[in-house]
Design an enzyme around this catalytic site. Structure first.
Site: not given
Ligand code: CTP
Ligand code: MN
Ligand code: MN
Ligand code: MN
Length: 372
Positions: A205, A207, A296
């Site tokens: 995703d 963020d 997000d």
């Molecule tokens: N996070 C959070 N609360 C959530 C979802 C995510 O605090 N409900 C935080 C996670 O702990 C992480 C960050 O947001 O530190 C990013 O989460 P995520 O997008 O799931 O993972 P990524 O590290 O960005 O990996 P990816 O490339 O798979 O998105």
């Molecule tokens: Mn992410």
């Molecule tokens: Mn995320």
């Protein structure tokens, strides 16, 4: 000619991932990919403790600055339990681990991975469906289960959402988000967080953390952003929550779960394959001229921004380890909102990530070193 009398020095490594620099992708990807499968399998079984043990092993190996060639090189290193060492030995000696191969081909792992790969479906729901014999999207569809709105979107955009998001696509989404945020609140700041901030080349995703230099101006911002995105036809799905965070005199601002309480929006964007973005995989499934991308959006007051940025940059293991360090080594509780010192019974302010590391007595680790 004399042989080198100096033995290779043992790896040095601290036991908390937040004490180490962990670049991406690391020098031991064969080993870390294998341990990641075992961690994921444990997590999909609902066995958090076992999952965390494998994640810590994986994180340790990710941080090593050279390729491990023999088990002896790992002597004395923290985070590596007997089970992980057995798996590593198998991989070093045979190039494969039978346990990892069996896990990957097990019907349960495959089904759980497929079902939790649906946006809106967590481990509990997937487990219930798997117990009923559901192993595929087709079986889910004919099962007659009614899906909530998130899950319906998850099934609808399944293929797109399980195709990794590229850097180029993330940049295109950034342009869209910045345009919308600045049009609804001039002066607001948009910061890329998550894996892309850590320098990853792809992600599941994109963020974003959004704030405004004048405290209070960010209140209610998520609704304006969503309305604008919708009016421009950029949203395929969204689910938002308002800010419920309040500091308390007793430091209970520490959330009971790892969930934070910011205004936020878990969404699916419609990313159009137009001039602003030039990835090769520029179409969604079915040859549409657009693809679905998970985004997000999180809104933070400026006073909490450094904590929010640290919390939303990840990796998940890095975050867990930082919080574990804070509690166990410093008697402090860290969240994405604040840092509370239990001995002094007060909150410690910070306006940058560097200050938070300093409060915690940790050496600063830059975002690209947080890929534990
Ligand atoms: N996070 C959070 N609360 C959530 C979802 C995510 O605090 N409900 C935080 C996670 O702990 C992480 C960050 O947001 O530190 C990013 O989460 P995520 O997008 O799931 O993972 P990524 O590290 O960005 O990996 P990816 O490339 O798979 O998105
Ligand atoms: Mn992410
Ligand atoms: Mn995320
Ligand atoms: Mn074991």
């Amino acid at each position: 000619q004399q042989g080198d009398p100096v033995e290779a020095p043992a790896f040095l490594a601290a036991s908390y991932a937040c004490q180490r620099n962990t670049p991406q992708p690391g020098h031991n990807t064969l080993l870390t990919a294998a341990l990641s499968v075992l961690a994921e399998s444990a997590e999909l079984n609902g066995d958090e403790g076992r999952g965390l043990a494998f994640r810590r092993s994986e994180g340790l190996l990710r941080s090593l600055d050279r390729r491990v060639q023999g088990l002896a090189e790992l002597r004395g290193l923290p985070c590596l339990g007997d089970h992980s060492r057995r798996v590593i030995q198998d991989l070093l000696e045979n190039g494969v681990s039978s346990e990892v191969e069996e896990t990957k081909s097990s019907p349960r792992y495959k089904a759980m991975k497929l079902l939790t790969g649906i946006f809106g479906v967590g481990v509990k729901t997937a487990k219930r469906w798997f117990t009923e014999g559901i192993c595929s999207l087709a079986q889910l569809e004919t099962s007659g289960h009614s899906l909530n709105a998130a899950q319906q979107a998850g099934v609808c955009y399944y293929t797109d959402l399980n195709q990794p998001v590229s850097r180029e696509e993330a940049d295109a989404v950034s342009v869209m988000v910045e345009g919308v945020v600045h049009s609804v609140l001039p002066g607001a700041r948009v910061t890329l967080a998550g894996g892309f901030r850590r320098g990853k080349m792809s992600g599941h995703d994109v963020d974003f953390l959004i704030t405004h230099p004048d405290e209070g101006k960010e209140e209610g911002l998520i609704h304006k952003i969503i309305a604008c995105l919708e009016s421009r036809g950029l949203l395929l799905y969204q689910q938002n929550t308002r800010n419920t965070y309040r500091e308390s005199a007793k430091g209970a601002g520490r959330p009971s779960s790892s969930m934070d309480r910011f205004e936020r929006c878990f969404s699916i964007f419609k990313l159009t394959n137009d001039s602003s973005y030039t990835a090769d995989n520029g179409t969604g499934s079915g040859g549409r001229p657009w693809r679905a991308v998970r985004v997000d959006l999180v809104v933070s007051p400026i006073s909490q921004f450094a904590f929010a940025l640290l919390g939303w940059t990840g990796s998940k293991l890095f975050e867990r380890e930082t919080r574990r360090w804070a509690v166990r080594e410093r008697s402090m509780s860290l969240s994405s909102h604040a840092l509370y010192d239990r001995n002094q019974e007060r909150y410690l302010r910070a306006s940058s990530e560097e200050e938070i590391f300093a409060h915690l007595g940790l050496e600063y680790v830059s975002p690209t070193g947080r890929n534990a």
